[in-house]
Design a protein around this motif. Structure first.
Motif, PDB file in Angstrom:
ATOM      1  N   LEU A 211     -19.232  -4.491 -12.843  1.00  0.00           N
ATOM      2  CA  LEU A 211     -18.449  -5.712 -12.678  1.00  0.00           C
ATOM      3  C   LEU A 211     -16.958  -5.425 -12.833  1.00  0.00           C
ATOM      4  O   LEU A 211     -16.137  -5.944 -12.071  1.00  0.00           O
ATOM      5  CB  LEU A 211     -18.901  -6.752 -13.704  1.00  0.00           C
ATOM      6  N   PHE A 212     -16.614  -4.567 -13.792  1.00  0.00           N
ATOM      7  CA  PHE A 212     -15.207  -4.218 -14.001  1.00  0.00           C
ATOM      8  C   PHE A 212     -14.643  -3.483 -12.784  1.00  0.00           C
ATOM      9  O   PHE A 212     -13.539  -3.795 -12.308  1.00  0.00           O
ATOM     10  CB  PHE A 212     -15.067  -3.346 -15.247  1.00  0.00           C
ATOM     11  N   ALA A 213     -15.402  -2.509 -12.271  1.00  0.00           N
ATOM     12  CA  ALA A 213     -14.933  -1.747 -11.115  1.00  0.00           C
ATOM     13  C   ALA A 213     -14.764  -2.651  -9.894  1.00  0.00           C
ATOM     14  O   ALA A 213     -13.732  -2.600  -9.204  1.00  0.00           O
ATOM     15  CB  ALA A 213     -15.915  -0.615 -10.802  1.00  0.00           C
ATOM     16  N   ALA A 214     -15.759  -3.505  -9.639  1.00  0.00           N
ATOM     17  CA  ALA A 214     -15.701  -4.374  -8.466  1.00  0.00           C
ATOM     18  C   ALA A 214     -14.559  -5.381  -8.563  1.00  0.00           C
ATOM     19  O   ALA A 214     -13.809  -5.605  -7.601  1.00  0.00           O
ATOM     20  CB  ALA A 214     -17.036  -5.100  -8.304  1.00  0.00           C
ATOM     21  N   SER A 215     -14.401  -5.994  -9.727  1.00  0.00           N
ATOM     22  CA  SER A 215     -13.346  -7.002  -9.885  1.00  0.00           C
ATOM     23  C   SER A 215     -11.957  -6.377  -9.813  1.00  0.00           C
ATOM     24  O   SER A 215     -11.031  -6.975  -9.258  1.00  0.00           O
ATOM     25  CB  SER A 215     -13.526  -7.743 -11.210  1.00  0.00           C
ATOM     26  N   THR A 216     -11.801  -5.147 -10.330  1.00  0.00           N
ATOM     27  CA  THR A 216     -10.509  -4.464 -10.241  1.00  0.00           C
ATOM     28  C   THR A 216     -10.170  -4.125  -8.799  1.00  0.00           C
ATOM     29  O   THR A 216      -9.028  -4.317  -8.349  1.00  0.00           O
ATOM     30  CB  THR A 216     -10.525  -3.175 -11.091  1.00  0.00           C
ATOM     31  N   ILE A 217     -11.155  -3.641  -8.051  1.00  0.00           N
ATOM     32  CA  ILE A 217     -10.937  -3.311  -6.637  1.00  0.00           C
ATOM     33  C   ILE A 217     -10.533  -4.551  -5.856  1.00  0.00           C
ATOM     34  O   ILE A 217      -9.568  -4.540  -5.077  1.00  0.00           O
ATOM     35  CB  ILE A 217     -12.200  -2.675  -6.036  1.00  0.00           C
ATOM     36  N   VAL A 218     -11.246  -5.641  -6.068  1.00  0.00           N
ATOM     37  CA  VAL A 218     -10.948  -6.881  -5.341  1.00  0.00           C
ATOM     38  C   VAL A 218      -9.559  -7.404  -5.699  1.00  0.00           C
ATOM     39  O   VAL A 218      -8.787  -7.812  -4.820  1.00  0.00           O
ATOM     40  CB  VAL A 218     -12.024  -7.948  -5.646  1.00  0.00           C
ATOM     41  N   THR A 219      -9.223  -7.368  -6.970  1.00  0.00           N
ATOM     42  CA  THR A 219      -7.918  -7.869  -7.400  1.00  0.00           C
ATOM     43  C   THR A 219      -6.778  -7.077  -6.780  1.00  0.00           C
ATOM     44  O   THR A 219      -5.809  -7.648  -6.256  1.00  0.00           O
ATOM     45  CB  THR A 219      -7.803  -7.821  -8.936  1.00  0.00           C
ATOM     46  N   PHE A 220      -6.878  -5.746  -6.811  1.00  0.00           N
ATOM     47  CA  PHE A 220      -5.809  -4.930  -6.227  1.00  0.00           C
ATOM     48  C   PHE A 220      -5.785  -5.036  -4.712  1.00  0.00           C
ATOM     49  O   PHE A 220      -4.713  -4.974  -4.104  1.00  0.00           O
ATOM     50  CB  PHE A 220      -5.987  -3.462  -6.658  1.00  0.00           C
ATOM     51  N   PHE A 221      -6.931  -5.208  -4.103  1.00  0.00           N
ATOM     52  CA  PHE A 221      -6.953  -5.407  -2.649  1.00  0.00           C
ATOM     53  C   PHE A 221      -6.195  -6.672  -2.270  1.00  0.00           C
ATOM     54  O   PHE A 221      -5.399  -6.684  -1.321  1.00  0.00           O
ATOM     55  CB  PHE A 221      -8.404  -5.503  -2.164  1.00  0.00           C
ATOM     56  N   VAL A 222      -6.410  -7.744  -3.009  1.00  0.00           N
ATOM     57  CA  VAL A 222      -5.714  -8.997  -2.741  1.00  0.00           C
ATOM     58  C   VAL A 222      -4.207  -8.846  -2.954  1.00  0.00           C
ATOM     59  O   VAL A 222      -3.389  -9.315  -2.157  1.00  0.00           O
ATOM     60  CB  VAL A 222      -6.273 -10.130  -3.626  1.00  0.00           C
ATOM     61  N   ILE A 223      -3.813  -8.167  -4.040  1.00  0.00           N
ATOM     62  CA  ILE A 223      -2.405  -7.990  -4.343  1.00  0.00           C
ATOM     63  C   ILE A 223      -1.707  -7.170  -3.270  1.00  0.00           C
ATOM     64  O   ILE A 223      -0.616  -7.521  -2.782  1.00  0.00           O
ATOM     65  CB  ILE A 223      -2.228  -7.331  -5.727  1.00  0.00           C
ATOM     66  N   VAL A 224      -2.334  -6.057  -2.867  1.00  0.00           N
ATOM     67  CA  VAL A 224      -1.717  -5.191  -1.848  1.00  0.00           C
ATOM     68  C   VAL A 224      -1.709  -5.885  -0.499  1.00  0.00           C
ATOM     69  O   VAL A 224      -0.716  -5.796   0.257  1.00  0.00           O
ATOM     70  CB  VAL A 224      -2.487  -3.847  -1.769  1.00  0.00           C
ATOM     71  N   TRP A 225      -2.763  -6.591  -0.161  1.00  0.00           N
ATOM     72  CA  TRP A 225      -2.854  -7.263   1.143  1.00  0.00           C
ATOM     73  C   TRP A 225      -1.788  -8.336   1.292  1.00  0.00           C
ATOM     74  O   TRP A 225      -1.237  -8.527   2.363  1.00  0.00           O
ATOM     75  CB  TRP A 225      -4.252  -7.865   1.308  1.00  0.00           C
TER      76      TRP A 225
END
Length: 226
Positions: A211-225
């Motif tokens: 859950l930590f890995a998935a949520s971190t990936i999604v959060t940074f994807f949104v920020i960079v996008w």
């Protein structure tokens, strides 16, 4: 926190205050470096005391720790000594010509990371983050002081080095500020929330890591996008 560690922090804070103004005369700036040299010596004494079983400098001078600190009566924690050494060296290199300011900022970031690791250990209840093997580790108030000192060192010469890039008005500076803030806050907050859920038995350790890995990936994807 041991008394000598507290005194060293006071010396470093005073030295940083004296060096904060780059327009001070050379005599004042030279006087400000004397406490930093003394703190380097204190920091280097600590691993030597562990290695040769001398008894720490606090034991020689005072003989006991501050009540309630949880520190050893003889030895300062090694991670506190490391932060003292990194901060003192950063102060000494602050105004060195060439790449001195950049190296000082690298040292300040290393000290900040060391203190932040201990601070997160207290927040998450993970003693292995601030204790070293069987020895007492960095105290909570020492970790807070080292974080503040490291931030002060980074802000002392904001026009050059990494801080110059991060604070610039260019597109790179804007991106750096966004990503740095996300890199600090996102894992800290998500990690705390997910750990809380695991401790309440909502999921197991493997699920928490996923859950930590998935949520971190999604959060940074949104920020960079964005």
């Amino acid at each position: 926190m041991l008394p000598l560690t507290a005194a060293s922090l006071v010396l470093l804070g005073a030295a940083l205050w004296m060096l904060a103004d780059p327009k001070r005369n050379l005599r004042a700036r030279g006087a400000a470096r004397a406490p930093a040299v003394a703190v380097v010596c204190v920091a280097l004494l600590t691993p030597a005391a562990y290695l040769f079983d001398w008894g720490g400098a606090d034991g020689w001078l005072i003989g006991r720790a501050i009540p309630g600190s949880g520190a050893s009566p003889e030895f300062a924690p090694l991670n506190e000594a490391l932060s003292l050494l990194l901060s003192a060296l950063a102060l000494l290199l602050l105004d060195v010509r060439g790449r001195g300011a950049r190296v000082a900022q690298y040292l300040a970031i290393a000290g900040l990371a060391n203190a932040a690791l201990s601070l997160l250990g207290y927040v998450y209840g993970a003693s292995s983050f601030y204790n070293i093997i069987s020895y007492p580790g960095m105290s909570l108030h020492a970790a807070l002081c080292f974080v503040a000192l490291s931030v002060g060192l980074l802000c002392a010469r904001p026009e050059g080095g990494l801080m110059g890039i991060a604070l610039s008005e260019s597109a790179g500076g804007f991106a750096a500020r966004r990503l740095l803030l996300a890199a600090v806050l996102t894992p800290s907050l998500l990690g705390g929330l997910i750990l809380l859920g695991e401790r309440h038995s909502y999921y197991d350790a493997a699920s928490a890591m996923s859950l930590f890995a998935a949520s971190t990936i999604v959060t940074f994807f949104v920020i960079v996008w964005r």
